[in-house]
Each structure stands twice: as C-alpha cells, then as structure tokens.
Design a protein around this motif. Structure first.
Motif, PDB file in Angstrom:
ATOM      1  N   LEU A  78      22.660  15.368  -0.227  1.00 26.43           N
ATOM      2  CA  LEU A  78      23.268  15.639   1.070  1.00 26.43           C
ATOM      3  C   LEU A  78      23.513  14.333   1.827  1.00 26.43           C
ATOM      4  CD1 LEU A  78      24.155  17.294   3.540  1.00 26.43           C
ATOM      5  CD2 LEU A  78      21.768  17.810   4.002  1.00 26.43           C
ATOM      6  N   GLU A  79      22.564  13.433   1.731  1.00 23.84           N
ATOM      7  CA  GLU A  79      22.693  12.143   2.422  1.00 23.84           C
ATOM      8  C   GLU A  79      23.878  11.349   1.862  1.00 23.84           C
ATOM      9  OE1 GLU A  79      22.011   9.785   5.421  1.00 23.84           O
ATOM     10  OE2 GLU A  79      20.936  11.674   5.125  1.00 23.84           O
ATOM     11  N   LEU A  80      24.073  11.413   0.546  1.00 22.87           N
ATOM     12  CA  LEU A  80      25.190  10.702  -0.087  1.00 22.87           C
ATOM     13  C   LEU A  80      26.534  11.298   0.359  1.00 22.87           C
ATOM     14  CD1 LEU A  80      23.846  10.262  -3.751  1.00 22.87           C
ATOM     15  CD2 LEU A  80      24.016   8.508  -1.950  1.00 22.87           C
ATOM     16  N   VAL A  81      26.574  12.636   0.443  1.00 21.92           N
ATOM     17  CA  VAL A  81      27.798  13.301   0.896  1.00 21.92           C
ATOM     18  C   VAL A  81      28.118  12.869   2.326  1.00 21.92           C
ATOM     19  CG1 VAL A  81      28.864  15.538   1.432  1.00 21.92           C
ATOM     20  CG2 VAL A  81      27.459  15.298  -0.625  1.00 21.92           C
ATOM     21  N   LYS A  82      27.086  12.808   3.151  1.00 18.29           N
ATOM     22  CA  LYS A  82      27.235  12.405   4.546  1.00 18.29           C
ATOM     23  C   LYS A  82      27.832  10.988   4.630  1.00 18.29           C
ATOM     24  CE  LYS A  82      24.072  12.055   8.292  1.00 18.29           C
ATOM     25  NZ  LYS A  82      22.646  12.128   8.696  1.00 18.29           N
ATOM     26  N   GLN A  83      27.299  10.094   3.834  1.00 21.06           N
ATOM     27  CA  GLN A  83      27.804   8.716   3.835  1.00 21.06           C
ATOM     28  C   GLN A  83      29.258   8.663   3.340  1.00 21.06           C
ATOM     29  OE1 GLN A  83      26.404   6.283   5.421  1.00 21.06           O
ATOM     30  NE2 GLN A  83      24.655   7.628   5.823  1.00 21.06           N
ATOM     31  N   PHE A  84      29.543   9.447   2.327  1.00 18.49           N
ATOM     32  CA  PHE A  84      30.906   9.547   1.769  1.00 18.49           C
ATOM     33  C   PHE A  84      31.883   9.917   2.893  1.00 18.49           C
ATOM     34  CE2 PHE A  84      34.322  11.904  -0.403  1.00 18.49           C
ATOM     35  CZ  PHE A  84      34.599  11.102  -1.509  1.00 18.49           C
ATOM     36  N   ILE A  85      31.479  10.881   3.710  1.00 20.52           N
ATOM     37  CA  ILE A  85      32.344  11.351   4.801  1.00 20.52           C
ATOM     38  C   ILE A  85      32.451  10.313   5.912  1.00 20.52           C
ATOM     39  CG2 ILE A  85      32.400  13.040   6.706  1.00 20.52           C
ATOM     40  CD1 ILE A  85      31.627  15.159   4.586  1.00 20.52           C
TER      41      ILE A  85
END
Lengths: 293, 293
Positions: free
Chosen positions: B3-10
């Motif tokens: 989830l943290e990686l997705v957040k950073q991606f966004i």
C-alpha cells in the motif's frame, strides 16, 4: 433516558419472563434468546416464551430449545417476578387469548421495541422506531450492562438484524446497523451461514410452489398479482406459511411498482399481502380492509 | 508494504491511465471511478478506460460517462505517464487484443487487485486475495492519501463492495467489509438505493426470460440444470448477458448443491456456468474444459 431505566429494571430484579410476539420472526426470537443468555451470564433467572411454535428459519439459533410455549408458565415452578417484552409493545401482541394475558398482565413490565407505538402497555417503555431491529437495541443494552457478547449471543443478534433489514438491503440499513453487524462478526460468527439459514433454506416443496406461483403471475401495467390456492399447497406439499416472502419477488424488476399475493385460506376467505416501492402507500389500502402496515 | 508503494507511485506521478478489466463489473468500474475522483481532487490528471461498454447495472454511478473506450487513447491528447490497473492483475485482462496491450504495456505500472495472482505484470503490485472487493483496497488507499471520501466516491466504493460480497451474503463478508460499509453509509449514501440499482433493476424482458428459465428447470437429485437458448433470448427480447445471475437462484434451496446454466452461444457452441455450495469444487470441473474459477 429509556435505556438507563431498562438497565436499572434488569439490575433490580432476578426472575424474568421474556415474552416474544406471536407469529414470531427472527428478530423477536433472536432478541429473546440473546437477552436470555445475557441475563443467565450474570446469574439472573429467565425464561423465553411464545404463544406459537418457533419458525423453521430460527431453528439454527443457539438455545432455540429454550423458547417455551406460554402455557408452560402455569405448570412450571418459575417465579414470575418481572416481564420483558421484546419486538412488540402491546400485551395483545403476545397472545390474543385473555387467559395468556392474565398470566403476565400483573407483573412489573418493561417493553423493548423498534415498532411504532400501538399501545400504552409497560411500566418502562424503550421504544425507538428508527432503529432497524430490536436485536440492535438488545445489543446496546447488553453493552451498557457490561456483559460480554459471546459468539452465541452474536448469532442471535445478527439474525434479527439480518431479517429486519432484508440482509442490509432495506431502507432502514444505516451506518449504525452496519457498524453493529461488523462488531458482531468480530465475535466469530459467519454472516454467509446465517444468511443461508434465514433466506436460502427453501425446501423442495417450497421451490416447487415458487415455480408454480411464478408461472401463474399476472401483470397489469406496473402491478404484479400472484395467487396461492389451497390446491397448490396440497399438490406441492407446502405448509401454510411457505409462500410468505414470494410477494417480494416481482420488486426486483424496474417496472413493477406494486406486488400482490392472494392466498386462499378457506373456501371463501383470502389473505392478501402487498408490497410496493417508490413510496406507494399500500398500507393505506390495507388499512381500509383491516390490514396491517 | 505494498500500500505504501502504491501511495508513493501516485504521489510521484501526475497523469494516470486507470484501466478496468474487460467484461467489466461494478467492482472494477467502482474502483476506477472512485480512484479517478480521488486523483482529480488532488489535482492529478486521470482517465478511466475499458475495452467493453459499461454494464447497465453500473449506469447509476457518479461520473460513469467518464469511463472511455480504450481506443480513445489513440485519439485523445492525454499524456500517458503511468498505468494503474484495478480489479485484475494481468494486462491480458484489460484486453486480449495486442494493439490495446501495446498502448499500455510500456508505461510504469501499478496493480491493485483482490484476485489470486494470474500473471507477473506490474512494477508495483498490491494484491490481497482475502479482501472482499477491490473497492475496499481503494478505500484504504484514499484514506492513506488523506483524501476526503465524498458521497460520490462512497457510492462507487459501496457498489463494488456490494456486488462482490453479494450484498454481504457471501463468505467473504467480514468484520472489515461491514465496517467499511458502515463508514461509507455515514457519507450520506443510501444502501437500499444502491442495492436496487445493482440487483433489482430487471427489465420486463429479463423477468419474462426468468419465468421461462425457471419453468424449464431440470432437477437431477441435488443438481439443478437451467437452459437458455438463443430462441428464448429472441422471444423475450433479452440481451446476451441478461441471464447472467440466474444460475445462483436454485442455491436458495437446502437440497440443491450444484446449479448449472447452459447458454446457447451459436449453433454448436454453449457456455456453461456452474455454482455450488458446501465446498463442492465446480472450478475443478470447469478448469478441465478451459473454464475459470
């Protein structure tokens, strides 16, 4: 505050008759059995009673065999100290027979219900019509008494909530009902299993009857009319109440606004059930013929 | 943590293609539209795409007209900076046509899905099969980005949760799904209205077809077999997908364990849908004939 008064009523007494309404459903039985378990867990004595037999869809509930016929109160050596009636607010909804009413009418009494007020019965009255189910009120009561909600209590409470919200599809489904449902599931209950017991336990006979009723459905513009005759019940081997919820079925279409089920009771007597949507008031029609809401 | 990686991606990118799976349902479309609204609210640019037309039961969703056919990516002056695929985890589930895959396959990509892994596609992969719907994951993502869940976003998220749990009746219904549902209802959405849009918007044609299919149902012990021919579709005026969920119907009985729907696709081609209960593995049967789970 009514909840506080109910709490004091329970704390101050020890022997409770918990009465559920006649023609019982999963909300009244679930409320009665959950409260029964909660009271037993704090060393109170209680008995759950009903005038009629418990319906098939409630048989999965823990302690279902602890629901007794009201007549047992005459025989049983049970001290009748206080009465709690759940999911109705009138003694007439417990039984229309005066000898049953006489057994209970002189006790200190407490009413816990989510239906519109129909009577002024009860020394203590906690009645909250906006709440979706009586089991939601019992949930709050048990919490406020600091009693642990066990898995068995949770099953009974969830069942009432499930039946009265149509498994969260009716308009009474709210933030609060879903929040309570979530907390009950955290006690280890299986929502899918409870759903199946309540809504998907049709017998072979009932399925046969359904196919026949659906085949014979008549549509007049936006009204669907279904008929169940005594012959159809006999041919399919159905009980009198098997056709109960068929009337909801045509509502899944966009164009049917009113659904009517005509059930033959005897040669010249019919019972009519109606359902509507988009705010059409079929209760007003029913009340002209002595029908309910 | 994914989830943290997705957040950073966004956070690190500005122009997103949000791709939903072909033959779309309310979970993929609801996820796409909720994410679209969330991204727009923090001044990112996004477009939601699908290969097929959006189904009838999704038409009530806010911003439904913002779901574009994938082919628009060729014409539109939209900077394709990053790809987010929702409710599937393979580029083949977006479209089986290679020219569509070519449009998207070279972008930095992020997968958000609750299905079992079928492919290794995606630079960032957040895949959690135990979660009931992809919209639940989008809910968590939006929360973790500190974006307000508006009523319109809540409608899209609730719809996906509702369709994928069968309105909280399937086995994936959990404490968490009901808790999220409760929070979404607190944003002012009407669960009964969303239920009706998703499950009770049958057309007159579909109801006619249902009556015919139910009439012709064949039972062999605990197996129910239903047939939908091209003639039946033509006679009743039904679309190809109108019979979709009929296969679930016999499961409401206690005695039917497996339900089969045979649909005529062309003169010598049939599509078979199967449903079971009590742990009977129809997926194993289906996989022998190239079928899905």
């Amino acid at each position: 505050m009514s909840l506080e008064l109910v709490k004091q009523f329970i704390i101050n007494k020890n022997n409770f008759v918990i009465a559920t309404h006649y023609n019982p459903d999963a909300d009244t039985i679930g409320s009665g059995l959950a409260l029964y378990q909660a009271l037993m867990s704090i060393n109170k004595k209680a008995i759950v009673i009903n005038k009629d037999k418990t319906p098939k869809d409630c048989q999965f509930m823990p302690f279902i065999n602890e629901v007794y016929n009201i007549d047992i109160l005459r025989e049983l050596n049970f001290k009748r100290e206080a009465l709690i009636i759940v999911d109705c607010n009138s003694i007439k909804r417990l039984s229309q027979e005066t000898h049953h009413q006489a057994l209970l009418s002189n006790l200190p009494s407490c009413v816990i219900d989510h239906h519109e007020i129909s009577d002024v019965f009860g020394d203590i009255r906690w009645i909250e019509p906006p709440i979706a189910s009586t089991t939601m009120m019992i949930y709050k009561l048990i919490k406020s008494l600091d009693i642990e909600i066990t898995k068995d209590i949770a099953i009974c409470l969830y069942a009432g909530l499930c039946i009265d919200t149509g498994n969260f599809r009716h308009e009474n489904t709210s933030t609060e009902s879903l929040k309570i449902a979530s907390d009950l599931v955290s006690k280890g209950i299986k929502p899918s299993k409870i759903y199946r017991e309540l809504f998907e336990s049709w017998s072979s006979s009932k399925f046969k009857l359904f196919k026949r009723v659906i085949k014979g459905i008549e549509e007049q513009n936006d009204i669907a009319i279904m008929t169940v005759t005594k012959d159809m019940l006999r041919d399919t081997g159905c009980d009198d109440d098997d056709a109960g919820n068929f009337v909801d079925f045509p509502k899944r279409t966009v164009y049917i606004k009113v659904s009517v089920l005509i059930k033959e009771i005897s040669e010249d007597k019919y019972r009519i059930s109606m359902r509507s949507k988009n705010g059409i008031n079929v209760a007003a029609v029913a009340s002209q013929y002595n029908g309910g809401g």
